[in-house]
Design an enzyme around this catalytic site. Sequence first.
Site, PDB file in Angstrom:
ATOM      1  CG  ASP A  91      -2.022  -0.989   1.215  1.00 40.17           C
ATOM      2  OD1 ASP A  91      -1.939  -1.953   0.427  1.00 40.17           O
ATOM      3  OD2 ASP A  91      -2.974  -0.828   2.003  1.00 40.17           O
ATOM      4  CE  LYS A 153      -5.072   2.065   2.901  1.00 38.28           C
ATOM      5  NZ  LYS A 153      -3.902   1.391   3.516  1.00 38.28           N
ATOM      6  CE  LYS A 182      -6.576  -1.324   3.111  1.00 39.02           C
ATOM      7  NZ  LYS A 182      -5.204  -1.832   3.359  1.00 39.02           N
TER       8      LYS A 182
END
Length: 223
Positions: A91, A153, A182
């Site tokens: 991430d 995300k 996400k």
Amino acid sequence: MTTNYAHYIDHTLLAMDATEAQIIKLCEEAKQHHFYAVCVNSGYVPVAAQQLAGSSVKVCSVIGFPLGAGLTAAKAFEAQAAINAGAQEIDMVINVGWLKSGKIADVKADIKAVRDNCAATPLKVILETCLLSDEQIVQVCEMCRELDVAFVKTSTGFSTGGAKEEHVKLMRATVGPVMGVKASGAVRDRATAETMIQAGATRIGTSSGVAIVSGQQAAASGY
């Protein structure tokens, strides 16, 4: 149909003062509840990888976290080092300052450099939506779709706000039905998790995974 919340959850501990004992507990909870992954800072990837060896729970590492403002080469190196240490997902945080400065090509190159070092390891790109306009959210989502990253995300959970339903909907509408979205930051109970899933999230980043799967209310201070 009953939602399998556990399969959505990246069980997360990213606090600066997180101890090794707390990371081990995070991993034990993830195994017990069959969460999809744990999400930790790169320095704790070896510990998490050791604790989760032989289980179905994946190890996710954040990169360039939480500001995203470091050198591109440093981000790319950190991603590769985390993967070498046992990370199975990455991430990364975009350079929001570059985006707001109109340095679109540099933002894209930053993401691409990390993606290239990830090879087959899924990459999630953190936008920090609380700092962006809708136009900027769309811009980065389109960029990520072009670069064939695995997920976009919403948030680090360390800025001015976390995931919002309207941002998740916008991200899903932009990237289409296949790419991952996400939702992370301020998802602390089952109702909020369900709202994000209905908005289009396919993964939930939270420190409140146990509360979500048990239907309880987590502490308001959690990730």
